[in-house]
Design an enzyme around this catalytic site. Structure first.
Site: not given
Ligand code: GAL
Length: 749
Positions: A389, A462
């Site tokens: 990110e 994710e």
């Molecule tokens: C994303 C990140 C993860 C975690 C997640 C929580 O942005 O890559 O490490 O923080 O959000 O939803």
């Protein structure tokens, strides 16, 4: 010939460092510890993350037998958080930055055989160093500290095999081949005619082929490359049948010899515009992200517990891929993924922040260390070469991609982003898609994300997470919505061939910085809690397995009249892989068959059954004010009842279930296993709101990790028991107010 000695027992530790300590031999004030070791044990939650961010000192009195004189001696570290400076007898031998990758330093130039013992000192800096990834900004996890992975000593001839890389060829042809690249460490610039024998063997079985090759040591280019061809009857590695082979490389030159063994698999993995293909067959990726942290000891869990996580993911949650977010994880975890057929997406350390030139140099070095450690694992199908990110940085990411390809041209690269329209320098556009907030989404359109004129290989890395944090002991309706969000996204990805699959955020809840989480230093984002105990959402994954392997029936309910708003348990979502379900409410067994919602969720292999008012009348399980009754839900597969779930209308504490993952441990090195404690009602269901205080006692050669008095949350709690170096029997007693004492025995051999 090499000799590798594990050096995990009998270190000396002091939770401080002051200048000059590396030269002192006095061990008073140090405590004896075994590795893996955390620099500070922390509470379960509500602790200050600054508490483990300090410098500490580890010492090891080393004694090597005289006959080893002349050997080249290396000290190998699997991982030290976050930076390590290593000294021998007070002389500096090397420094390493980055807490997630292995490194080694040569000791023999400073080793003195006249002296007994020689003192190794490791000064460990566990502060958040600005020039070391992932530090420099904010990060949503904790990194803990210490020598938290294993250490070993390698004694080698002056020429030895440093590493090998094995590349399989023509994987889908009948006769297969492989290239073995042999990287030698030729400390004395030795030249001459030697030989290399390469042997391929089924794991624990027949030799497939063995060949001796001449090698012009010192004149042939490095690495030496050898090919085995015409390999017959090779079984492919895949997620259902993860066949593994052993490769052995033996070096001989003059009076010197060495042997290097590794495990490999034959498989072809490819992300294309229309999905992910394993051995030429499309496989929809259904994965979860994993943080490597545990309650109390942070990262410092031994081999068995690392392996157990892979087993939980594959055998309990039935996912087919894990992303090692956001760093390389224990070799034991990855080895187990190879054995289980669990695909891995591994990425370099980092989170959102990009540092300066020094920081980037460490990041690239960490990337190199990761790939060189792991390039022979068949489970790894993608390298993550972008800081999770982070913003685009074309120069830096051109470099990381180039480096990954130079080291390993056989695997594709990805780079996890949350920005749209990011420059695609990798092979796969890997994107964290957090669009789904319950209404919007569930997934974004690929081309709207990439901004590219055509489809590209695309993987959702994710989703969910902070969009809907949910505790295992949260209210039932919230847990239902939590589970449905996972389902909706799996369904959407299942319907779209241009999405290779999804990796949900995340497998397990994890400790985090104050800037994230629920204020108690925990992100409740897992489908399991920190003890790896399941929330309802885990059933979305668990149910995606053939019923012949394991029938699954997981209703999202605590079965109470008044837990939900307005009352009742409808709509009742039941994650199952059965053909249909039947319901008994009180004495009445409904004739009706309840079928999976394949029209609503055609994108998943096994959609849930959802029972709502349209299917049954309010008199059955509906309205407030009517009598509440017991129930039985039965699952049928091929017209046979294969599984049932019973609920009682008057749940009372009836059983204290205490189970251990592994009742046999080893005394040879630090070992650990989990004990789970569950307060169950008459039907064997958790009592989700019971406040039971549990007192733990341990007798025998071991200790309980964490406090000896805990409170049950959501009807359950777990803890780990750790061995010291003594064999014997460990007895753990579990004492709760409403039950008789229970005990568990663990044999330590
Ligand atoms: C994303 C990140 C993860 C975690 C997640 C929580 O942005 O890559 O490490 O923080 O959000 O939803």
């Amino acid at each position: 010939m090499r000799k590798i000695i594990n050096l995990n027992n009998g270190w000396y530790y002091k939770p401080e460092y002051r200048k000059g300590l590396e030269r002192e031999e006095d061990l008073s004030g140090f405590v004896r510890v075994n590795l893996p070791h955390t620099n500070l044990e922390v509470p379960y939650n509500y602790f200050d993350e600054k508490s483990y961010q300090f410098q500490s000192c580890y010492k090891y009195p080393l004694q090597i037998p005289r006959e080893m004189e002349g050997k080249h001696i290396y000290l190998h570290f699997e991982g030290v958080m976050a930076a390590a400076s290593v000294y021998l007898n007070g002389c500096f031998v090397g420094e390493h930055k980055g807490g997630y990758t292995p490194f080694a330093f040569r000791l023999d130039p400073a080793y003195c055989f006249e002296r007994e013992p020689n003192m190794i000192t490791v000064v460990v800096d566990s502060t958040e160093l600005n020039d070391v990834p992932p530090f420099g900004g904010q990060i949503d996890y904790l990194t803990f500290g210490g020598i938290y992975r294993e250490v070993s000593l390698g004694l080698y001839d002056p020429i030895f095999i440093e590493k090998i890389k094995v590349e399989t060829g023509q994987v889908l042809a009948v006769d297969k081949s492989l290239n073995v690249m042999v990287f030698l460490k030729n400390g004395q610039q030795l030249k001459g005619e030697g030989s290399i024998r390469v042997t391929l063997q089924e794991t624990g079985g027949q030799v497939v082929q063995t060949q001796v090759f001449p090698a012009a040591i010192g004149s042939d280019p490095d690495p030496l490359v050898f090919t085995l061809e015409g390999l017959k009857n090779i079984k492919l590695w895949d997620v259902d049948h993860p066949h593994l082979y052993e490769i052995r490389v033996e070096l001989k030159i003059n009076e010197y010899s060495d042997e290097y063994c590794d495990r490999i698999g034959f498989r072809q993995a490819e992300f294309k515009k229309d999905g992910f293909f394993l051995n030429g067959k499309r496989l929809k990726i259904i994965g979860l992200n994993r943080h490597q942290s545990f309650p109390y000891v942070g990262y410092a869990m031994p081999r068995r517990v690392q392996e157990k996580d892979a087993e939980i993911l594959k055998e309990e949650l039935h996912v087919n891929l894990v992303r090692t977010s956001h760093y390389p994880q224990s070799k034991h975890f990855i080895n187990r993924c190879d054995e289980l057929g669990l695909l891995v997406f591994e990425e370099l350390p980092g989170w959102q922040h990009l540092g300066g030139e020094q920081w980037k140099a460490v990041a690239k070095e960490n990337l190199r260390e990761m790939i060189e450690r792991d390039w022979n694992h068949p489970s790894i199908v993608l390298w993550g070469v972008r800081i999770n990110e982070s913003a685009d940085d074309d120069g830096f990411y051109t470099d990381t991609n180039r480096l990954a390809k130079q080291l390993d041209s056989t695997r594709q690269t990805g780079g996890v982003r949350f920005i749209t329209g990011s420059k695609m320098l990798e092979d796969v556009y890997t994107f964290n898609d957090f669009v789904h907030d319950g209404i919007r989404g569930p997934l974004r359109d690929q081309q709207a994300v990439t901004g590219l004129p055509a489809k590209v290989p695309y993987l959702v890395t994710e989703f969910n997470g902070h969009m809907y944090p949910t505790k295992r002991f949260d209210q039932e309706e919230r847990q239902m919505e939590h589970s449905l969000r996972f389902l909706r996204i799996l369904n959407a990805a299942g319907l779209d061939d241009s999405i290779a699959g999804t990796i949900g955020w995340c497998a397990f809840d994890y400790n985090t910085h104050q800037d994230f989480g629920s204020g108690d230093r925990i992100c409740y984002h897992g489908v399991m809690d920190m003890f790896r105990l399941p929330k309802f959402a885990s059933a979305v994954y668990k149910s995606q397995v053939a019923p012949a392997i394991e029938p699954v029936l997981e209703p999202v309910t605590f079965w109470a009249r008044g837990e939900r708003s307005i009352g009742g348990v409808l709509p009742l979502v039941i994650y199952t892989n059965c053909d249909y379900l039947q319901l008994q409410f009180g004495e009445e067994r409904l004739e009706q068959k309840f079928y999976p919602q394949s029209r609503e969720y055609p994108g998943v292999l096994f959609p849930p059954v959802i029972i709502d008012l349209a299917l049954i009348g309010p008199e059955v399980v509906g309205t407030w004010g009517l009598a509440w009754k017991d129930s039985i839900i039965t699952g049928f597969y091929q017209n046979e009842a294969v599984i049932e779930k019973r609920f009682c209308a008057n749940p009372l504490p009836s059983t204290l279930a205490v189970t251990v993952d592994d009742p046999v441990l080893t005394a040879v090195e630090k070992d650990a296993t989990r004990i789970s404690v569950k307060v169950l009602d008459q039907c064997g269901n958790l009592l989700p709101f019971i406040d039971e205080i549990i007192k733990l006692e341990l007798h025998g050669p071991g200790r309980i990790i964490g406090p000896q008095e805990v409170v049950v949350k959501g009807g359950a709690v777990a803890f780990w028991v750790e061995t010291n170096n003594e064999p014997g029997t460990i007895e753990v007693t579990v004492d709760a107010q409403s039950f008789e004492k229970k005990s568990i025995r663990i044999e330590v051999n």
